[in-house]
Enzyme design. Sequence first.
Site, PDB file in Angstrom:
ATOM      1  N   LYS A  73     -81.242  21.561 -50.733  1.00 53.26           N
ATOM      2  CA  LYS A  73     -81.071  22.915 -50.168  1.00 53.26           C
ATOM      3  C   LYS A  73     -79.782  23.550 -50.700  1.00 53.26           C
ATOM      4  O   LYS A  73     -79.755  24.746 -51.015  1.00 53.26           O
ATOM      5  CB  LYS A  73     -81.072  22.822 -48.639  1.00 53.26           C
ATOM      6  CG  LYS A  73     -80.671  24.083 -47.903  1.00 53.26           C
ATOM      7  CD  LYS A  73     -81.641  25.237 -48.075  1.00 53.26           C
ATOM      8  CE  LYS A  73     -81.116  26.488 -47.375  1.00 53.26           C
ATOM      9  NZ  LYS A  73     -81.901  27.679 -47.672  1.00 53.26           N
ATOM     10  N   LYS A 125     -70.946  29.815 -45.482  1.00 50.11           N
ATOM     11  CA  LYS A 125     -70.953  28.420 -44.986  1.00 50.11           C
ATOM     12  C   LYS A 125     -71.629  27.500 -46.003  1.00 50.11           C
ATOM     13  O   LYS A 125     -71.124  26.417 -46.325  1.00 50.11           O
ATOM     14  CB  LYS A 125     -71.674  28.393 -43.620  1.00 50.11           C
ATOM     15  CG  LYS A 125     -71.927  27.049 -42.987  1.00 50.11           C
ATOM     16  CD  LYS A 125     -73.371  26.569 -43.076  1.00 50.11           C
ATOM     17  CE  LYS A 125     -74.445  27.493 -42.661  1.00 50.11           C
ATOM     18  NZ  LYS A 125     -75.800  26.995 -42.854  1.00 50.11           N
TER      19      LYS A 125
HETATM   20  P1  NAP Z   1     -78.466  32.745 -36.475  1.00 48.60           P
HETATM   21  O1  NAP Z   1     -79.420  33.871 -36.284  1.00 48.60           O
HETATM   22  O2  NAP Z   1     -77.019  33.046 -36.574  1.00 48.60           O
HETATM   23  O3  NAP Z   1     -78.722  31.708 -35.267  1.00 48.60           O
HETATM   24  C1  NAP Z   1     -77.893  30.617 -35.102  1.00 48.60           C
HETATM   25  C2  NAP Z   1     -78.393  29.787 -33.940  1.00 48.60           C
HETATM   26  O4  NAP Z   1     -77.491  28.682 -33.763  1.00 48.60           O
HETATM   27  C3  NAP Z   1     -78.395  30.543 -32.605  1.00 48.60           C
HETATM   28  O5  NAP Z   1     -79.473  30.080 -31.825  1.00 48.60           O
HETATM   29  C4  NAP Z   1     -77.063  30.117 -32.008  1.00 48.60           C
HETATM   30  O6  NAP Z   1     -77.028  30.226 -30.598  1.00 48.60           O
HETATM   31  C5  NAP Z   1     -77.019  28.672 -32.423  1.00 48.60           C
HETATM   32  N1  NAP Z   1     -75.677  28.093 -32.372  1.00 48.60           N
HETATM   33  C6  NAP Z   1     -74.599  28.429 -33.108  1.00 48.60           C
HETATM   34  N2  NAP Z   1     -73.533  27.646 -32.802  1.00 48.60           N
HETATM   35  C7  NAP Z   1     -73.967  26.807 -31.842  1.00 48.60           C
HETATM   36  C8  NAP Z   1     -73.343  25.760 -31.117  1.00 48.60           C
HETATM   37  N3  NAP Z   1     -72.063  25.415 -31.321  1.00 48.60           N
HETATM   38  N4  NAP Z   1     -74.087  25.087 -30.206  1.00 48.60           N
HETATM   39  C9  NAP Z   1     -75.390  25.412 -30.015  1.00 48.60           C
HETATM   40  N5  NAP Z   1     -76.036  26.389 -30.661  1.00 48.60           N
HETATM   41  C10 NAP Z   1     -75.331  27.081 -31.571  1.00 48.60           C
HETATM   42  O7  NAP Z   1     -78.829  31.882 -37.764  1.00 48.60           O
HETATM   43  P2  NAP Z   1     -80.220  31.699 -38.516  1.00 48.60           P
HETATM   44  O8  NAP Z   1     -80.323  32.729 -39.593  1.00 48.60           O
HETATM   45  O9  NAP Z   1     -81.320  31.539 -37.535  1.00 48.60           O
HETATM   46  O10 NAP Z   1     -79.934  30.321 -39.282  1.00 48.60           O
HETATM   47  C11 NAP Z   1     -80.087  29.054 -38.647  1.00 48.60           C
HETATM   48  C12 NAP Z   1     -79.927  27.969 -39.709  1.00 48.60           C
HETATM   49  O11 NAP Z   1     -80.931  28.152 -40.731  1.00 48.60           O
HETATM   50  C13 NAP Z   1     -78.572  28.023 -40.439  1.00 48.60           C
HETATM   51  O12 NAP Z   1     -78.136  26.727 -40.747  1.00 48.60           O
HETATM   52  C14 NAP Z   1     -78.898  28.797 -41.716  1.00 48.60           C
HETATM   53  O13 NAP Z   1     -77.988  28.493 -42.768  1.00 48.60           O
HETATM   54  C15 NAP Z   1     -80.301  28.310 -42.004  1.00 48.60           C
HETATM   55  N6  NAP Z   1     -81.122  29.238 -42.793  1.00 48.60           N
HETATM   56  C16 NAP Z   1     -81.148  30.567 -42.523  1.00 48.60           C
HETATM   57  C17 NAP Z   1     -81.937  31.415 -43.305  1.00 48.60           C
HETATM   58  C18 NAP Z   1     -81.995  32.904 -43.078  1.00 48.60           C
HETATM   59  O14 NAP Z   1     -82.476  33.608 -43.989  1.00 48.60           O
HETATM   60  N7  NAP Z   1     -81.547  33.458 -41.944  1.00 48.60           N
HETATM   61  C19 NAP Z   1     -82.697  30.893 -44.355  1.00 48.60           C
HETATM   62  C20 NAP Z   1     -82.662  29.512 -44.596  1.00 48.60           C
HETATM   63  C21 NAP Z   1     -81.869  28.691 -43.821  1.00 48.60           C
HETATM   64  P3  NAP Z   1     -76.532  31.581 -29.868  1.00 48.60           P
HETATM   65  O15 NAP Z   1     -77.752  32.441 -29.759  1.00 48.60           O
HETATM   66  O16 NAP Z   1     -76.008  31.118 -28.586  1.00 48.60           O
HETATM   67  O17 NAP Z   1     -75.455  32.201 -30.751  1.00 48.60           O
END
Ligand code: NAP
Length: 290
Positions: free
Chosen positions: A166, A234
């Site tokens: 990844k 990140k």
């Molecule tokens: P996001 O919208 O920022 O959501 C992050 C999630 O993590 C939220 O549910 C947040 O909870 C939770 N979180 C953060 N810190 C936490 C903690 N200390 N304890 C418990 N929960 C915590 O991010 P996302 O885009 O869904 O991405 C999630 C993962 O997938 C990341 O690792 C990202 O790199 C990866 N990813 C993302 C994409 C994309 O296009 N968005 C594509 C591929 C991979 P709260 O709601 O409470 O803040």
Amino acid sequence: MRVAFLGLGIMGRPMAANLVKAGHEVTVWNRTAGKEVSGAQVAATPADAAAGAEVVWMCVSDTTAVEQVLFGENGAAHSLSAGVILVDSSTISPAATTQFAERVRAQGVAWVDAPVTGSKIGAENATLIFIAGGDEAALARIQPLFQAMGKQVFHLGETGKGQCAKLAMNLQIAMIYEGFAEAITLASKLGVDINRLLPLIMASMVKSGVVEYKAPFVMKRDFSPNFPLRLMLKDIHLTRDAAKAARVRLPGLEAVEEVYELAAEDGHADLDYAATLTLLEKWAGIEVKG
Ligand code: NAP
């Protein structure tokens, strides 16, 4: 299958919704209350969500978040029983993945790292690509869940190899987008109409999935987060750290890292990473017009 889904962000929420749609029995948990998924039970803690689940699936921001969700107070690890499969679709440190997997293996729990590519639209349309590391038998058992959320699974090897691959994928995404953003900034400054340049890009070998996904947003100047800049930064840091440990030089990525850090300092961290364009525009003293 009985699935606990932990983390309902941009990616997690539609992924959990697609599990429900496919007929699985889903219990969700999110750190901040109020995010729900129609048809899923809501648990008060990760431990409550994981109790009785056959599969615990995580999709949270970063390595620290995964550690807290699993091993913190009321973490999921407190209620995992032997035979459970733990799947992590967050993008986190490969080294930490190996350590976390070791810790739960002592409880008879298998770890599959399954970070994704396909972004928000892929999560919503169930067309994600999973980049998996882990045991073949564990992967086979969760095949129906992969099918409910995505279109393809690539098995890269043992636990941790999914996260390694990844990082290699996002290294390319960051650099391909940077190339596109620099090209349209220069072309605009030289007086080229971007509406004429885009069809040329898409007809040539320069065409890429990254540009195909991002160009419509950029042309509308819609920088609302599909993949937030802070998360790509990140991943750039994770890649830099993995490269340093492996004694691999990545001079291109180091240059891109600086762009992301300055764009984050400029207040764009919560916007899509496509907003790095605005920093290039500021330096060039122009705005790319669609
Ligand atoms: P996001 O919208 O920022 O959501 C992050 C999630 O993590 C939220 O549910 C947040 O909870 C939770 N979180 C953060 N810190 C936490 C903690 N200390 N304890 C418990 N929960 C915590 O991010 P996302 O885009 O869904 O991405 C999630 C993962 O997938 C990341 O690792 C990202 O790199 C990866 N990813 C993302 C994409 C994309 O296009 N968005 C594509 C591929 C991979 P709260 O709601 O409470 O803040």
